[in-house]
Design an enzyme around this catalytic site. Structure first.
Site, PDB file in Angstrom:
ATOM      1  N   ASP A 228      16.865  15.037 -18.319  1.00 38.25           N
ATOM      2  CA  ASP A 228      17.159  13.836 -19.105  1.00 38.25           C
ATOM      3  C   ASP A 228      16.324  13.963 -20.373  1.00 38.25           C
ATOM      4  OD1 ASP A 228      17.349  11.355 -20.289  1.00 38.25           O
ATOM      5  OD2 ASP A 228      16.410  10.250 -18.638  1.00 38.25           O
TER       6      ASP A 228
ATOM      7  N   ASP B  40      22.461   0.594 -19.430  1.00 37.05           N
ATOM      8  CA  ASP B  40      21.340   1.502 -19.709  1.00 37.05           C
ATOM      9  C   ASP B  40      20.660   1.131 -21.018  1.00 37.05           C
ATOM     10  OD1 ASP B  40      19.623   3.551 -20.401  1.00 37.05           O
ATOM     11  OD2 ASP B  40      21.045   5.169 -20.005  1.00 37.05           O
TER      12      ASP B  40
ATOM     13  N   GLU C  24      24.870  10.200 -19.832  1.00 35.22           N
ATOM     14  CA  GLU C  24      23.780   9.571 -19.086  1.00 35.22           C
ATOM     15  C   GLU C  24      24.252   8.551 -18.044  1.00 35.22           C
ATOM     16  OE1 GLU C  24      21.217   8.291 -22.250  1.00 35.22           O
ATOM     17  OE2 GLU C  24      20.696  10.350 -22.754  1.00 35.22           O
TER      18      GLU C  24
ATOM     19  N   LYS D 113      15.216  12.178 -31.210  1.00 37.67           N
ATOM     20  CA  LYS D 113      16.554  12.340 -30.634  1.00 37.67           C
ATOM     21  C   LYS D 113      17.606  11.581 -31.458  1.00 37.67           C
ATOM     22  CE  LYS D 113      19.101  11.369 -26.378  1.00 37.67           C
ATOM     23  NZ  LYS D 113      18.979  10.702 -25.063  1.00 37.67           N
TER      24      LYS D 113
HETATM   25  P1  ADP Z   1      14.820   6.746 -23.129  1.00 40.68           P
HETATM   26  O1  ADP Z   1      15.953   6.925 -22.170  1.00 40.68           O
HETATM   27  O2  ADP Z   1      15.252   6.201 -24.440  1.00 40.68           O
HETATM   28  O3  ADP Z   1      13.942   7.936 -23.267  1.00 40.68           O
HETATM   29  P2  ADP Z   1      13.339   5.243 -21.126  1.00 40.68           P
HETATM   30  O4  ADP Z   1      14.395   5.009 -20.117  1.00 40.68           O
HETATM   31  O5  ADP Z   1      12.205   6.109 -20.746  1.00 40.68           O
HETATM   32  O6  ADP Z   1      13.913   5.623 -22.543  1.00 40.68           O
HETATM   33  O7  ADP Z   1      12.787   3.815 -21.566  1.00 40.68           O
HETATM   34  C1  ADP Z   1      11.846   3.697 -22.548  1.00 40.68           C
HETATM   35  C2  ADP Z   1      11.694   2.253 -22.878  1.00 40.68           C
HETATM   36  O8  ADP Z   1      11.337   1.547 -21.710  1.00 40.68           O
HETATM   37  C3  ADP Z   1      10.601   2.026 -23.892  1.00 40.68           C
HETATM   38  O9  ADP Z   1      11.059   1.145 -24.905  1.00 40.68           O
HETATM   39  C4  ADP Z   1       9.505   1.389 -23.072  1.00 40.68           C
HETATM   40  O10 ADP Z   1       8.755   0.480 -23.826  1.00 40.68           O
HETATM   41  C5  ADP Z   1      10.297   0.675 -21.992  1.00 40.68           C
HETATM   42  N1  ADP Z   1       9.514   0.440 -20.785  1.00 40.68           N
HETATM   43  C6  ADP Z   1       8.982   1.358 -19.942  1.00 40.68           C
HETATM   44  N2  ADP Z   1       8.307   0.751 -18.956  1.00 40.68           N
HETATM   45  C7  ADP Z   1       8.418  -0.582 -19.169  1.00 40.68           C
HETATM   46  C8  ADP Z   1       7.939  -1.742 -18.495  1.00 40.68           C
HETATM   47  N3  ADP Z   1       7.197  -1.654 -17.407  1.00 40.68           N
HETATM   48  N4  ADP Z   1       8.261  -2.959 -19.014  1.00 40.68           N
HETATM   49  C9  ADP Z   1       9.013  -3.052 -20.133  1.00 40.68           C
HETATM   50  N5  ADP Z   1       9.489  -2.015 -20.815  1.00 40.68           N
HETATM   51  C10 ADP Z   1       9.204  -0.779 -20.344  1.00 40.68           C
HETATM   52 MG    MG Z   2      17.453   7.305 -21.072  1.00 38.57          MG
END
Ligand code: ADP
Ligand code: MG
Length: 566
Positions: free
Chosen positions: A12, A173, A151, A74
Site C-alpha cells: 500500500d 476510504d 485501494e 504521491k
Molecule cells: P494514506 O492512505 O493517505 O497514506 P492513512 O490511511 O495512513 O493514509 O491515513 C493517514 C491519515 O490518518 C492522516 O491524516 C492521519 O492524521 C490520520 N490518522 C491516523 N491515526 C489517526 C487517529 N488515531 N485519529 C485520527 N486520525 C488519524
Molecule cells: Mg490509504
C-alpha cells in the site's frame, strides 16, 4: 511457501503511510518495518551530509528541516513536479521508488529471501498517467509490478476472504490526502467493484490543517511566516486530532519565543472547524450510489478504510449517513495493504484462494473527440465516450463513426480520458491519423474499438468498413512518464544514494527526536537533553558498538521522561 519460490509482496503506497504485506500460511500478513512500527511514513529526507532518510527519521525532521524533507509526494505522481532536497532533485516517482525500495528490503529481511515481484495499490481515481508512474516507481525500486490494484478493491479483498457470503459493501476510504468511495458486490466468492467515486484532494491532513487554523485563530501572533513554527503547529494539530480519537478533550502546549501557548480542543469545536470538510465527504457517496444504481438500503456493510476514519467525527457522520454502524474489525490503515497480500496470493495462484475471482471497474471514461453538424456549421471538440466510467474491466467496446466532409481523406482519432462534454476539459492520451477513401460525407464508416486490460493498458484499433487495413495504437506512453532509458538512468542515480553505515534508522530517529525535544524545552531540561544527545553523537562518531548501545539507552531514558508532556 517453498524456499525456491520468491513470494510476491503486497504494497500500500499511501500518501501519508505505506505498508508491506505478504501472503503467508494461508493469510495476509503485515511486515513490520522496524520492531515497533507497522506503517512506514511516506516521507523522504536528506541529512546534512546528503544521505537519505526514509520514513520515521525523515518525518521527525519535517519540523526541524522542512527544506530537506518531503512528504505527500504521491499527490504528484505522473506530473513533472520537481522536489528539491538540498542539492538534489527528485520526481514523485523517484521518491516513491525510495519508499518502495525500503519496503522491499524490510520484506526481504523478514521473509528471508530476495523479493522481485509486487502487487501495488493505487487510488481508484488514479488516471492512466498516474498508474504508469506507480509502475515506473516499482521498476526503479527493483520490483516487477504484477498488478496494480484499486485501494477499495484491496480493502474488500481483505474483508472478503473472511466471509464469502453474498454481500454488498460500500468502502469509505479517508486517508491522509485522498478520499475514495466504492461500491462492491460480492457473491459466490466473486468480488465486483460496481462503482467508484471520490476526491483526490481531500483527506485527514485537511482536518489537521483545519485544526491548525483554529489554533492560529486563538493566538494570531503564531501566524508568522516561519516554516519551522508552521510545521510545529501542524504536528501539534495532528496530535490534537489523534487525541480526540480516544478522549473527549484534547490538550497540547507549545513554547515559542519564550512564551507558552496552550490549547484545549473538544469534539464540538472540532466539529465546528471541520464542518466544511464534512459536507464535502457526502457528494462522492451520492455519486457512487447513483452510478451503481444502488440504494443505501441494499448495502449490507459499510467498510471504513484509512487512518482518518479513526476519528469519531467521521464514524458518526458515516453512521448517520447510512443509518447503521460501519464495519471496522480490521485496522483501517492496514486494510489496503492486507488486501494487496490477498491479491498477491491470487497472482501466485495460491491454492487457498482458488475460489475467489476478482473483477474490477474502470475508474474514468475513455473516448474520442468528435465533431457535430449544427445546421450548416460543424462544431468540433465533443467527447464521445466508448468505455464509460465504472464499466467492468477487462472490457472491449466497438463503435462506428462516419466522415463529416465530402472527399475527406483523413480521419483524426484523438483518445481522451475524462468526464467532460468538451474534450478540452479532458486529458488527451494519444492520437493517430487514418487514411480513408474519398467519398461523400457520411459514406465512409470507421469501426473504432477500445480494449482496456486489467493492467490499465488501452489498445485502440480502427478499421475502415469494407477495407482490410487496420490501424492500432497501444496507449502506454504518456507525456509525464519516464521511458525505459530514463528509468535505468535514475535507477543508477538512486543506487548512489545508499545509506551511510552510521545512519541506521533507529539512531537517526533518536537524534532527530532529541533535536525536536531540545527545541521544545528550556533551561535545565534542555541542558540535560543536550548532554545525552551529545554523548550519543560522540559514540556514533567513534563507531564503537558498546558505547553506542549504552549512550543510546541513556538518551532513550531521558527522552522518555518528557514523552507524556508533549
Ligand atoms: P494514506 O492512505 O493517505 O497514506 P492513512 O490511511 O495512513 O493514509 O491515513 C493517514 C491519515 O490518518 C492522516 O491524516 C492521519 O492524521 C490520520 N490518522 C491516523 N491515526 C489517526 C487517529 N488515531 N485519529 C485520527 N486520525 C488519524
Ligand atoms: Mg490509504
Amino acid at each position: 511457501m517453498q524456499e525456491s519460490q520468491s513470494p510476491i509482496i503486497g504494497i500500500d503506497l499511501g500518501t501519508s503511510n505505506s505498508a508491506v504485506t505478504w501472503f503467508s500460511e494461508q493469510k495476509p500478513t503485515l511486515i513490520s518495518h522496524t520492531r515497533h512500527e507497522r506503517l512506514l511514513p511516506s516521507v523522504v529526507g536528506i541529512d546534512d551530509n546528503g544521505h537519505l532518510l526514509i520514513g520515521e527519521p525523515a518525518k521527525a525532521r519535517l519540523v526541524s528541516h522542512p527544506h530537506l524533507t518531503v512528504a505527500s509526494f504521491k499527490r504528484y505522481m505522473g506530473t513533472d513536479k520537481i522536489f528539491t532536497l538540498g542539492s538534489q532533485q527528485f520526481r514523485a516517482e523517484e521518491l516513491s521508488a525510495i519508499i518502495l525500495r525500503k519496503l522491499k528490503l524490510d520484506a526481504e529481511i523478514e521473509i528471508g529471501c530476495t523479493v522481485t515481484q509486487a502487487v501495488i495499490t493505487v487510488p481508484a481515481y488514479f488516471n492512466d498517467t498516474q498508474r504508469k508512474a506507480v509502475k515506473a516507481a516499482g521498476q526503479m525500486a527493483g520490483l516487477t509490478v504484477e498488478r496494480l490494484l484499486n485501494e477499495p478493491t484491496a480493502a474488500a479483498l481483505a474483508y472478503g476472504i473472511a466471509d464469502a457470503k453474498e454481500q454488498k459493501f460500500l468502502v469509505f476510504d479517508l486517508g491522509g490526502g485522498t478520499f475514495d468511495v466504492s461500491l462492491i458486490d460480492m457473491f459466490d466468492g466473486v468480488i465486483e467493484v460496481r462503482a467508484s467515486s471520490g476526491d483526490t484532494w481531500l483527506g485527514g491532513d485537511d482536518f489537521t490543517e483545519a485544526i491548525r487554523q483554529w489554533m492560529i485563530s486563538r493566538y494570531p501572533e503564531l501566524a508568522a511566516d516561519n516554516a519551522t513554527l508552521s510545521s510545529t503547529l501542524t504536528q501539534q494539530a495532528e496530535d490534537l486530532k489523534r487525541q480526540l480519537s480516544s478522549v473527549s478533550v484534547a490538550k497540547v502546549k507549545l513554547v515559542h519565543a519564550g512564551n507558552e501557548y496552550y490549547w484545549e480542543l473538544d469534539e464540538q469545536t472540532l466539529h465546528e472547524c471541520c464542518n466544511g470538510l464534512l459536507s464535502k465527504l457526502k457528494k462522492p457517496v451520492i455519486q457512487a450510489l447513483s452510478d451503481a444504481k444502488f440504494d443505501i438500503g441494499q448495502l449490507d456493510h459499510i467498510i471504513l478504510v484509512g487512518g482518518a476514519t479513526r476519528m469519531p467525527l467521521i464514524r458518526q457522520l458515516v453512521t448517520r449517513m447510512f443509518n447503521r454502524f460501519p464495519r471496522n474489525e480490521l485496522n483501517p490503515d492496514e486494510v489496503v495493504a492486507l488486501g494487496a497480500a490477498v491479491q498477491a496470493g491470487l497472482v501466485a495462484e495460491d491454492r487457498a484462494l482458488d475460489d475467489i475471482v476478482l473483477t474490477d471497474v474502470m475508474p474514468y471514461s475513455l473516448g474520442i473527440s468528435i465533431a457535430r453538424r449544427n445546421g450548416d456549421r460543424i462544431d468540433t471538440g465533443f467527447f464521445s465516450p466508448l468505455i464509460e466510467r465504472n464499466s467492468f474491466v477487462p472490457v472491449s467496446v466497438m463503435q462506428i463513426f462516419s466522415t463529416m466532409n465530402d472527399n475527406q481523406r483523413q480521419l483524426d482519432i484523438e483518445v481522451y480520458q475524462g468526464e467532460s462534454r468538451k474534450v478540452s476539459d479532458n486529458l488527451l492520451l494519444d492520437k493517430m491519423s487514418i487514411t480513408v477513401p474519398a467519398r461523400k460525407a457520411g459514406e465512409v464508416s470507421v469501426e473504432v474499438r477500445f480494449t482496456y486490460t486489467l493492467d490499465g493498458i488501452l489498445e485502440v484499433e480502427c478499421k475502415v468498413i469494407g477495407q482490410e487495413t487496420a490501424w492500432t495504437m497501444v496507449i502506454e506512453k504518456t507525456p509525464n512518464t519516464l521511458n525505459k532509458e530514463e528509468i535505468a538512468q535514475r535507477l543508477k542515480a538512486l543506487d548512489n544514494l545508499k545509506q551511510h553505515p552510521r545512519d541506521i534508522p533507529e539512531n537517526r530517529q533518536l537524534s532527530a527526536e532529541a533535536a525536536k525535544r531540545y527545541e521544545q524545552t528550556l533551561g535545565e531540561e534542555r541542558q540535560v537533553i543536550d548532554y545525552y544527545a551529545n554523548q550519543f553523537e560522540l559514540a556514533l562518531e567513534k563507531q564503537d558498538l558498546r558505547s553506542i548501545v549504552s549512550a543510546k539507552n541513556e538518551l532513550r531514558r531521558v527522552l522518555d521522561q518528557f514523552k507524556d508532556r508533549f
